[in-house]
Design a protein around this motif. Sequence first.
Motif, PDB file in Angstrom:
ATOM      1  N   PHE A   1      40.367  47.379  45.587  1.00  0.00           N
ATOM      2  CA  PHE A   1      40.541  45.941  45.413  1.00  0.00           C
ATOM      3  C   PHE A   1      39.208  45.207  45.298  1.00  0.00           C
ATOM      4  CE2 PHE A   1      44.092  47.356  48.279  1.00  0.00           C
ATOM      5  CZ  PHE A   1      45.052  47.417  47.285  1.00  0.00           C
ATOM      6  N   SER A   2      38.251  45.593  46.172  1.00  0.00           N
ATOM      7  CA  SER A   2      36.963  44.886  46.171  1.00  0.00           C
ATOM      8  C   SER A   2      36.255  45.048  44.823  1.00  0.00           C
ATOM      9  CB  SER A   2      36.092  45.404  47.304  1.00  0.00           C
ATOM     10  OG  SER A   2      35.888  46.808  47.203  1.00  0.00           O
ATOM     11  N   THR A   3      36.337  46.228  44.233  1.00  0.00           N
ATOM     12  CA  THR A   3      35.709  46.458  42.928  1.00  0.00           C
ATOM     13  C   THR A   3      36.355  45.600  41.855  1.00  0.00           C
ATOM     14  OG1 THR A   3      35.093  48.716  43.511  1.00  0.00           O
ATOM     15  CG2 THR A   3      35.202  48.178  41.156  1.00  0.00           C
ATOM     16  N   ILE A   4      37.671  45.508  41.873  1.00  0.00           N
ATOM     17  CA  ILE A   4      38.376  44.685  40.893  1.00  0.00           C
ATOM     18  C   ILE A   4      37.961  43.226  41.024  1.00  0.00           C
ATOM     19  CG2 ILE A   4      40.650  43.824  40.204  1.00  0.00           C
ATOM     20  CD1 ILE A   4      41.808  46.516  40.972  1.00  0.00           C
ATOM     21  N   LEU A   5      37.853  42.759  42.264  1.00  0.00           N
ATOM     22  CA  LEU A   5      37.435  41.371  42.489  1.00  0.00           C
ATOM     23  C   LEU A   5      36.013  41.128  42.005  1.00  0.00           C
ATOM     24  CD1 LEU A   5      39.000  40.772  46.016  1.00  0.00           C
ATOM     25  CD2 LEU A   5      39.711  39.719  43.857  1.00  0.00           C
ATOM     26  N   GLN A   6      35.127  42.082  42.253  1.00  0.00           N
ATOM     27  CA  GLN A   6      33.739  41.938  41.805  1.00  0.00           C
ATOM     28  C   GLN A   6      33.677  41.908  40.285  1.00  0.00           C
ATOM     29  OE1 GLN A   6      31.608  45.148  43.620  1.00  0.00           O
ATOM     30  NE2 GLN A   6      31.762  44.290  45.677  1.00  0.00           N
TER      31      GLN A   6
ATOM     32  N   ARG B   1      46.595  42.866  35.598  1.00  0.00           N
ATOM     33  CA  ARG B   1      47.634  42.180  36.376  1.00  0.00           C
ATOM     34  C   ARG B   1      47.352  42.312  37.876  1.00  0.00           C
ATOM     35  NH1 ARG B   1      53.378  44.233  34.822  1.00  0.00           N
ATOM     36  NH2 ARG B   1      53.946  42.586  36.323  1.00  0.00           N
ATOM     37  N   ALA B   2      46.821  43.462  38.267  1.00  0.00           N
ATOM     38  CA  ALA B   2      46.474  43.659  39.678  1.00  0.00           C
ATOM     39  C   ALA B   2      45.392  42.664  40.096  1.00  0.00           C
ATOM     40  CB  ALA B   2      45.997  45.088  39.911  1.00  0.00           C
TER      41      ALA B   2
ATOM     42  N   LEU C   1      48.932  41.584  48.060  1.00  0.00           N
ATOM     43  CA  LEU C   1      48.062  42.755  48.114  1.00  0.00           C
ATOM     44  C   LEU C   1      48.825  44.011  47.707  1.00  0.00           C
ATOM     45  CD1 LEU C   1      45.194  43.734  48.904  1.00  0.00           C
ATOM     46  CD2 LEU C   1      46.107  44.190  51.191  1.00  0.00           C
ATOM     47  N   LYS C   2      50.054  44.153  48.208  1.00  0.00           N
ATOM     48  CA  LYS C   2      50.841  45.338  47.877  1.00  0.00           C
ATOM     49  C   LYS C   2      51.290  45.317  46.421  1.00  0.00           C
ATOM     50  CE  LYS C   2      51.943  49.228  49.611  1.00  0.00           C
ATOM     51  NZ  LYS C   2      52.767  49.467  50.812  1.00  0.00           N
ATOM     52  N   MET C   3      51.531  44.122  45.890  1.00  0.00           N
ATOM     53  CA  MET C   3      51.863  44.009  44.478  1.00  0.00           C
ATOM     54  C   MET C   3      50.698  44.492  43.628  1.00  0.00           C
ATOM     55  SD  MET C   3      53.279  40.764  42.268  1.00  0.00           S
ATOM     56  CE  MET C   3      51.914  39.685  42.655  1.00  0.00           C
ATOM     57  N   SER C   4      49.483  44.124  44.029  1.00  0.00           N
ATOM     58  CA  SER C   4      48.299  44.596  43.318  1.00  0.00           C
ATOM     59  C   SER C   4      48.222  46.119  43.347  1.00  0.00           C
ATOM     60  CB  SER C   4      47.037  43.988  43.935  1.00  0.00           C
ATOM     61  OG  SER C   4      45.873  44.490  43.306  1.00  0.00           O
ATOM     62  N   SER C   5      48.530  46.696  44.502  1.00  0.00           N
ATOM     63  CA  SER C   5      48.510  48.156  44.624  1.00  0.00           C
ATOM     64  C   SER C   5      49.543  48.798  43.705  1.00  0.00           C
ATOM     65  CB  SER C   5      48.777  48.553  46.079  1.00  0.00           C
ATOM     66  OG  SER C   5      48.760  49.955  46.235  1.00  0.00           O
ATOM     67  N   ALA C   6      50.740  48.214  43.650  1.00  0.00           N
ATOM     68  CA  ALA C   6      51.784  48.755  42.778  1.00  0.00           C
ATOM     69  C   ALA C   6      51.363  48.681  41.310  1.00  0.00           C
ATOM     70  CB  ALA C   6      53.089  47.995  42.994  1.00  0.00           C
ATOM     71  N   LEU C   7      50.732  47.573  40.925  1.00  0.00           N
ATOM     72  CA  LEU C   7      50.286  47.415  39.537  1.00  0.00           C
ATOM     73  C   LEU C   7      49.177  48.401  39.202  1.00  0.00           C
ATOM     74  CD1 LEU C   7      50.356  43.523  39.405  1.00  0.00           C
ATOM     75  CD2 LEU C   7      51.878  45.075  38.180  1.00  0.00           C
ATOM     76  N   LEU C   8      48.330  48.694  40.160  1.00  0.00           N
ATOM     77  CA  LEU C   8      47.293  49.703  39.931  1.00  0.00           C
ATOM     78  C   LEU C   8      47.915  51.077  39.737  1.00  0.00           C
ATOM     79  CD1 LEU C   8      44.506  48.644  42.461  1.00  0.00           C
ATOM     80  CD2 LEU C   8      44.402  48.555  39.967  1.00  0.00           C
ATOM     81  N   ARG C   9      48.976  51.363  40.475  1.00  0.00           N
ATOM     82  CA  ARG C   9      49.688  52.636  40.309  1.00  0.00           C
ATOM     83  C   ARG C   9      50.263  52.743  38.899  1.00  0.00           C
ATOM     84  NH1 ARG C   9      49.571  56.600  44.520  1.00  0.00           N
ATOM     85  NH2 ARG C   9      49.279  55.505  46.499  1.00  0.00           N
ATOM     86  N   MET C  10      50.575  51.592  38.319  1.00  0.00           N
ATOM     87  CA  MET C  10      51.116  51.556  36.965  1.00  0.00           C
ATOM     88  C   MET C  10      50.012  51.449  35.918  1.00  0.00           C
ATOM     89  SD  MET C  10      54.099  48.864  37.989  1.00  0.00           S
ATOM     90  CE  MET C  10      54.492  48.428  36.297  1.00  0.00           C
ATOM     91  N   GLU C  11      48.752  51.542  36.374  1.00  0.00           N
ATOM     92  CA  GLU C  11      47.580  51.472  35.500  1.00  0.00           C
ATOM     93  C   GLU C  11      47.525  50.131  34.763  1.00  0.00           C
ATOM     94  OE1 GLU C  11      47.495  54.907  33.012  1.00  0.00           O
ATOM     95  OE2 GLU C  11      47.254  56.309  34.701  1.00  0.00           O
ATOM     96  N   GLN C  12      47.714  49.057  35.528  1.00  0.00           N
ATOM     97  CA  GLN C  12      47.620  47.705  34.991  1.00  0.00           C
ATOM     98  C   GLN C  12      46.612  46.911  35.826  1.00  0.00           C
ATOM     99  OE1 GLN C  12      51.444  45.796  34.428  1.00  0.00           O
ATOM    100  NE2 GLN C  12      52.412  47.692  33.746  1.00  0.00           N
ATOM    101  N   PRO C  13      45.325  47.240  35.706  1.00  0.00           N
ATOM    102  CA  PRO C  13      44.302  46.598  36.536  1.00  0.00           C
ATOM    103  C   PRO C  13      44.162  45.100  36.297  1.00  0.00           C
ATOM    104  CG  PRO C  13      43.283  47.901  34.789  1.00  0.00           C
ATOM    105  CD  PRO C  13      44.744  48.241  34.777  1.00  0.00           C
TER     106      PRO C  13
END
Length: 234
Positions: free
Chosen positions: A225-230, A198-199, A184-196
Amino acid sequence: MRIHFSIIMILSAVLSGCAVPQPLPKQALTRADLQSLEQGQEDLSRQMQKIQDNVLLVEARMQDQQQIIEEMKTALAALKVTPAGEKTEPETAEGGGVSPGTALSPTEIYLQAFADYTSGRFQQGIAGFESFISRYPESEYAGNARYWLGECYYSLQQYEQAAQEFARLVEEYPQSNKTPEALLKMSSALLRMEQPDRAGQALKILLQRYPDSSAAKKARQTEPFSTILQNGGM
């Protein structure tokens, strides 16, 4: 009878003018309120994680102290007495020796690194956790150390390095209780890097491998996260 009727009319008028306020509709709960509640839940979950870690560390320290006591007993038992009544030095294992009093136990190294992290001394925390992992890769706390190492980098806004540490935790310690949270935190870090993209991949792995974890629950219920999953169809 007329008086009774008049009283009824007066009471009706008063009650109608002082109606009990109706509860606010559910729609009155704004998005900002929901986000605030979600943030509060995330903060509480993070605090609970730290409390759980501290409990484990206290137990580990007690085990270390017990081990030290047993080693001291062994050393005393190994003392030999010569015919003249002189005591010799205790025997040591080949290649080993009695550790100096200043040497830190594995738990103490971990505790110091964790204390540095919680105190905001992230560079010192990084050095401590890296030292612990390199010296004790098979320790039951090695997975936790890798997770907090990633958190140190995340706190320093070094998101690429943080994502790499979280990924290494997933690869090297898949059974660690920190692995779902690391995804989950890795996904957050990737979003910070604007890599949805990979997140989203990290979140999918989280839901596939650890569907019942608290991290998976947060991923399903918490933005973004929920939006990305949807959007990803999961």
